[in-house]
Design an enzyme around this catalytic site. Sequence first.
Site, PDB file in Angstrom:
ATOM      1  CG  ASP A 138      -9.109   9.447 -23.952  1.00 45.58           C
ATOM      2  OD1 ASP A 138      -8.132   8.682 -24.103  1.00 45.58           O
ATOM      3  OD2 ASP A 138     -10.187   9.063 -23.478  1.00 45.58           O
ATOM      4  NE  ARG A 156      -7.119  -3.524 -19.538  1.00 50.87           N
ATOM      5  CZ  ARG A 156      -8.176  -4.064 -20.142  1.00 50.87           C
ATOM      6  NH1 ARG A 156      -8.064  -5.189 -20.810  1.00 50.87           N
ATOM      7  NH2 ARG A 156      -9.340  -3.482 -20.083  1.00 50.87           N
ATOM      8  CE1 TYR A 201      -4.346   0.236  -0.258  1.00 47.50           C
ATOM      9  CE2 TYR A 201      -4.293  -1.636   1.229  1.00 47.50           C
ATOM     10  CZ  TYR A 201      -4.975  -0.833   0.331  1.00 47.50           C
ATOM     11  OH  TYR A 201      -6.273  -1.099   0.024  1.00 47.50           O
ATOM     12  CD  GLU A 224      -4.665   5.178   1.033  1.00 39.53           C
ATOM     13  OE1 GLU A 224      -4.694   6.015   1.958  1.00 39.53           O
ATOM     14  OE2 GLU A 224      -5.512   4.286   0.905  1.00 39.53           O
ATOM     15  CE  LYS A 283      -8.002   1.323 -25.220  1.00 40.59           C
ATOM     16  NZ  LYS A 283      -8.143   2.221 -24.061  1.00 40.59           N
ATOM     17  CB  THR A 309      -5.465   3.043 -21.542  1.00 39.04           C
ATOM     18  OG1 THR A 309      -5.501   3.115 -22.964  1.00 39.04           O
ATOM     19  CG2 THR A 309      -6.847   3.302 -20.977  1.00 39.04           C
TER      20      THR A 309
HETATM   21  N1  DSN Z   1     -12.709  -0.052 -24.394  1.00 38.70           N
HETATM   22  C1  DSN Z   1     -11.822   0.762 -25.188  1.00 38.70           C
HETATM   23  C2  DSN Z   1     -11.898   0.440 -26.621  1.00 38.70           C
HETATM   24  O1  DSN Z   1     -12.107  -0.724 -26.942  1.00 38.70           O
HETATM   25  O2  DSN Z   1     -11.730   1.301 -27.455  1.00 38.70           O
HETATM   26  C3  DSN Z   1     -12.007   2.203 -24.944  1.00 38.70           C
HETATM   27  O3  DSN Z   1     -11.920   2.429 -23.600  1.00 38.70           O
END
Ligand code: DSN
Length: 415
Positions: free
Chosen positions: A198, A233, A52, A54, A227, A224
């Site tokens: 984003d 993740r 932990y 924080e 990707k 994120t």
């Molecule tokens: N779930 C993602 C996507 O597949 O584009 C976006 O957050």
Amino acid sequence: MHPNLQKTDKEIFNILKSEEERQTYGIELIPSENYASAAVMEATGSVFTNKYSEGYPGKRYYGGQENVDKVEQLAVERAKQLFGVDHVNVQSYSGSPANMAVYFGLLEYGDTIMGLKLDHGGHITHGLPISFSGRTYNVVPYEVEKDTGRLNMDMVREQALKHKPKLIIAGYTAYPRIIDWKAFKEIGDHVGAILMADIAHIAGLIAGGVHPSPVPHFDVITTTTHKTLRGPRGAMIMCKEQYAKDIDKAVFPGLQGGPHDNTTAAKAVAFGEALQPEFKDYAAQIVNNARALANKLMEYGFNLVSGGTDNHLILIDLTSKQIPGKVAQECLDKIGLTTNKNTIPFDPRPPFDPSGLRLGTPAITTRGMKEQDMQKIATWITAALEHYQDDEYLNNLKNEVRDFCKNFPVPGIKI
Ligand code: DSN
């Protein structure tokens, strides 16, 4: 692999083996998915999951932080180097909480925000009426142009001038074209809006230099990390120095408790990988593959929204094929090609059975597939959809796909 799991939890072990098989012998075409490296997965599965922490490096609410602090500082420094930003917060659990933190930190409830409509390529958190973003803020969405399926910056400007939003969001989940960040900046300056990018889908392309970066023009950038960036993740928020305090306070203690330190370690590993020269080749190959796949699909008579792609994703409009997105996705699942049904702009069909199919090349490029392999994939897609009711035919295609996949190992999986 996984000898401990095999001993202690046979049920989960068996499901995990089955998922490893699926990932190995199938072709992953969902544009938001990728294969993290074995090193990223080692960090994700490390002892940092036990801790932990924080707070932020040097200012924590628990003892024993000497290693966690180093990990988080490394993640931050590498992200700064990768994207050339002033400030980074690497604690966001995922994309939606990252976006929520930006709104929570920089807006008041009821403020006006402007994002691309979900069915035009936006995201749930960019103002979908039933999401927290749509319920908490006054959303004035913008759209793509009907004839071209592309953003028309005059239309975006008109909408911004009409509603004077406090925040404008750019960066999408189903938009296959280059984003003109500078045009957004001019609009933002004109109406006095904060600009948020984003870049979840295209972060790896930006880091690899094959898509322009919003950094010189935008105030806040969320992404994120799993990707095109090919990490664990998770997510992070980057911003100009003037917003740093508000963003950090919004993440912790505004919205989150303890950061997931194992994920932070894996983010640091992934950023380190993305800083290597070969990541540029990877990013370029993603785009080359997407273009090759798009061209072949168009040659086979598919209509693509916006007429092609500049990035990693392709949105097929199946209307002329008279096969809905749900049926197409299920048919391709049967031969081992994983895609996702998706709305197209101005879709007359519902989101759970829309007119489109979304494909992308980040994962297959990680496996080493190249342009010539895209020809094969386009041929399989075409053949499968033409015979979607013929299970025997589909089964033969499935075997072809399976054999083909044996030539392309998946990082971190030993079958
Ligand atoms: N779930 C993602 C996507 O597949 O584009 C976006 O957050």
